[in-house]
Design a protein around this motif. Structure first.
Motif, PDB file in Angstrom:
ATOM      1  N   VAL A 166       1.004  -1.212  -0.205  1.00 21.45           N
ATOM      2  CA  VAL A 166      -0.079  -0.038   0.138  1.00 21.45           C
ATOM      3  C   VAL A 166       0.939   1.365   0.196  1.00 21.45           C
ATOM      4  O   VAL A 166       0.599   2.200  -0.926  1.00 21.45           O
ATOM      5  N   ARG A 167       1.944   1.330   0.697  1.00 18.97           N
ATOM      6  CA  ARG A 167       2.618   2.347   0.826  1.00 18.97           C
ATOM      7  C   ARG A 167       3.375   2.572  -0.596  1.00 18.97           C
ATOM      8  O   ARG A 167       3.726   3.594  -0.917  1.00 18.97           O
ATOM      9  N   ALA A 168       3.893   1.462  -1.091  1.00 19.22           N
ATOM     10  CA  ALA A 168       4.586   1.557  -2.240  1.00 19.22           C
ATOM     11  C   ALA A 168       3.619   1.956  -3.447  1.00 19.22           C
ATOM     12  O   ALA A 168       3.980   2.948  -4.268  1.00 19.22           O
ATOM     13  N   LEU A 169       2.378   1.658  -3.566  1.00 18.50           N
ATOM     14  CA  LEU A 169       1.363   2.104  -4.394  1.00 18.50           C
ATOM     15  C   LEU A 169       1.195   3.708  -4.289  1.00 18.50           C
ATOM     16  O   LEU A 169       1.076   4.379  -5.348  1.00 18.50           O
ATOM     17  N   GLN A 170       1.026   4.145  -3.113  1.00 19.63           N
ATOM     18  CA  GLN A 170       0.968   5.452  -2.776  1.00 19.63           C
ATOM     19  C   GLN A 170       2.049   6.381  -3.270  1.00 19.63           C
ATOM     20  O   GLN A 170       2.171   7.452  -3.865  1.00 19.63           O
ATOM     21  N   SER A 230      -8.134   4.722  -4.161  1.00 24.57           N
ATOM     22  CA  SER A 230      -7.103   5.029  -3.211  1.00 24.57           C
ATOM     23  C   SER A 230      -6.349   3.628  -3.358  1.00 24.57           C
ATOM     24  O   SER A 230      -6.665   2.606  -3.937  1.00 24.57           O
ATOM     25  N   ALA A 231      -5.047   3.812  -2.891  1.00 30.02           N
ATOM     26  CA  ALA A 231      -4.026   2.912  -3.216  1.00 30.02           C
ATOM     27  C   ALA A 231      -4.596   1.423  -2.199  1.00 30.02           C
ATOM     28  O   ALA A 231      -4.461   0.279  -2.772  1.00 30.02           O
ATOM     29  N   LYS A 232      -5.094   1.660  -1.363  1.00 34.22           N
ATOM     30  CA  LYS A 232      -5.602   0.568  -0.353  1.00 34.22           C
ATOM     31  C   LYS A 232      -6.805  -0.036  -0.866  1.00 34.22           C
ATOM     32  O   LYS A 232      -6.664  -1.359  -1.172  1.00 34.22           O
ATOM     33  N   GLN A 233      -7.723   0.693  -1.526  1.00 40.25           N
ATOM     34  CA  GLN A 233      -8.989   0.125  -2.245  1.00 40.25           C
ATOM     35  C   GLN A 233      -8.422  -0.707  -3.555  1.00 40.25           C
ATOM     36  O   GLN A 233      -8.982  -2.071  -3.744  1.00 40.25           O
ATOM     37  N   ALA A 234      -7.452  -0.348  -4.055  1.00 35.85           N
ATOM     38  CA  ALA A 234      -7.036  -0.877  -5.547  1.00 35.85           C
ATOM     39  C   ALA A 234      -6.360  -2.248  -5.179  1.00 35.85           C
ATOM     40  O   ALA A 234      -6.595  -3.272  -5.848  1.00 35.85           O
ATOM     41  N   LEU A 235      -5.398  -2.151  -4.148  1.00 35.75           N
ATOM     42  CA  LEU A 235      -4.887  -3.514  -3.666  1.00 35.75           C
ATOM     43  C   LEU A 235      -5.921  -4.422  -3.127  1.00 35.75           C
ATOM     44  O   LEU A 235      -5.599  -5.533  -3.301  1.00 35.75           O
TER      45      LEU A 235
END
Length: 514
Positions: A279-283, A478-483
């Motif tokens: 998640v941090r990486a995608l952000q 959001s990054a979290k939602q996508a992952l």
């Protein structure tokens, strides 16, 4: 297009018939010689190797058609000389990317089609290896290509499956950071950067530093061309190979050095891609886009290289192709000012097994990509297939190809780094080539490494991830939602393919004992 297997069987039959006729003719000739000369056949029998040892045999090679003549070009160039030397016929099929995938799948499922050699990117290897379709590399072939010269980081990962060597090394991909040495050495910029961020301007050791530097060089005319410049260029386009770049960069946050697994839990195959590290990486992946040129959301590899060599950006993330392209391109304005470095790391890494962040410095190398020669277990002419594959992956030929622009063949052997002056043919100054090779060597010496998903269904996993992660790039999710959504799709793929089988394949791809 693929030759029907029935035709291959017919060709093999004709080969055998021709061979019988030739043997009869040779026997008659030998008898005549014996009767007229009185010499013993044993005395006059030839002792050397047959001049054209594969006379009358044919093999079929499949390799995708990429931009320009990348990957396939050198293969096509070597065919004529190889045929003249061996007497063989080498038929090279070059469909487009998607058609190549379809033809490979067809060849593995249909009794009517087959290829002798697959030239495959590593994400395709799981389909080939998981189905037991590939012949292991014989020890004699390993000796022929000098297997020990191949870097362990490749020998022990993408070329092997369950610790057995199946692939021959053609292209050794490695993703690195490229930056403008002149900008980083500018004393005025150094002072301004230190005043703003509180530390010295230098090649970034972490992704936080990378973000700071990208931000610093964005929005003002440091190139002197009257236009605002930018901090970074990187792949983001949907439907290309941006996912490979993402997983290379995410590793700093999500690939723990004590854990060989990365994409999945090796016991359950539960995806790890929705954990806090990813998640941090995608952000970070999404956040740094604002420091790139307009339209970076649709940047493919050639866009990244063009942005860097034209002087628009201070940094770029790319495969080793960038090094040769940046010095050989006729429009390059950065030939003498390119710096090379490993991918940035992180001050902490998420430990998926413990379920917590580990406060330790973590720098991970990525060998994502890699083009490999695989010989089909179903080939009727395995010896010939290995002879051609060994030629194309030999130390001598690949050393020449890695130093040439337009091949996309990157270093994978110790010998590829031995002579920086050999890279002068591509436009490198010797010292620049030495720096380029040193950066790659440093990356390839890292014991903490990530490589592609190499299990059956890899293409499906990547495609599902790519489609959903791009919604984070466009800020639909959001990054979290996508992952979370991507992980759910991965679970569906695993269940459809068979979880127990996929677990076994994933463990085999890691080349470790469980």
């Amino acid at each position: 297009m693929a030759r029907p297997r029935g035709c291959l069987r017919s060709a093999a039959k004709f080969d055998r018939e021709d061979s019988i006729v030739k043997r009869i003719g040779l026997a008659l000739a030998a008898s005549a010689l014996f009767l007229t000369s009185g010499c013993s056949p044993e005395t006059d029998a030839p002792t050397g190797p047959k001049a054209r040892p594969f006379e009358g045999q044919s093999i079929y090679v499949i390799v995708p058609k990429l931009d320009a003549r990348l990957i396939r070009g050198p293969i096509l160039d070597e065919v004529d000389a190889f045929e003249a030397r061996t007497g063989a016929k080498v038929r090279v099929l070059t469909p487009g990317w998607n058609e190549t995938i379809e033809k490979i799948d067809q060849s593995l499922k249909s009794p009517d089609t087959n290829f002798d050699i697959y030239v495959a990117i590593s994400m395709w290897s799981g389909t080939l290896l998981g189905g037991n379709h590939i012949e292991p590399v014989p020890e004699a072939v390993k000796r022929k290509i000098d297997w020990d010269d191949v870097l362990p980081i490749y020998r022990n990962t993408v070329l092997s499956w369950n610790k057995v060597a199946y692939g021959l090394p053609y292209d050794g991909d490695c993703i690195n950071l490229y930056y403008r040495k002149d900008l980083f050495a500018n004393t005025e910029y150094q002072a301004r950067f230190r005043k703003r961020y509180g530390y010295d301007l230098a090649p970034p050791a972490t992704w936080k530093e990378f973000r700071d530097i990208a931000e610093f060089f964005t929005g003002w005319d440091w190139s002197g061309d009257g236009k605002p410049d930018y901090g970074v260029a990187g792949n983001r386009i949907k439907g290309d190979i941006s996912a490979l770049q993402f997983f290379a960069q995410a590793a700093a946050f999500a690939k723990h050095p004590d854990d060989p697994a990365y994409y999945f839990d090796p016991v359950t195959l539960k995806p790890r891609i929705d954990n806090p590290g990813f998640v941090r990486a995608l952000q970070t992946w999404v956040d740094t886009m604002k420091f790139g040129p307009p339209g970076m959301a649709n940047f493919a590899g050639h866009d990244v290289r063009n942005a860097f060599v034209s002087g628009q950006v201070a940094m770029a993330i790319d495969w080793a192709d960038m090094g040769v392209h940046a010095v050989a391109s006729p429009v390059s304005v950065v030939k003498d000012v390119i710096g090379y470095a490993q991918l940035p790391g992180s001050a902490e890494v998420f430990d998926a097994r413990a379920g917590r962040w580990d406060k330790r410095s973590n720098q991970v190398s990525s060998i994502s990509g890699n083009w490999t020669f695989f010989v089909s277990r179903a080939s009727k002419h395995k010896e010939l297939a290995f002879e051609f594959a060994a030629h194309m992956t030999s130390k001598e030929l690949t050393r020449k190809l890695t130093a040439m622009s337009g091949t996309a063949v990157n270093p994978s052997r110790r010998s590829h780094f031995a002579d920086p002056a050999a890279w002068n043919q591509s436009g490198f100054a010797t010292e620049s080539a030495r720096a380029y090779l040193q950066a790659i060597t440093q990356s390839l010496s890292n014991p903490n490494v990530v490589y592609d998903i190499t299990i059956p269904g890899a293409g499906e996993y990547y495609q599902a991830f790519d489609a959903i992660a791009y919604k984070a790039v466009t800020r639909e999710l959001s990054a979290k939602q996508a992952l979370v959504q991507a992980a759910a799709e991965w679970e569906k793929i695993t269940d459809r393919l068979g979880r127990d089988k996929q677990v076994a394949y994933y463990r085999a791809s890691l080349n470790i004992d469980y």
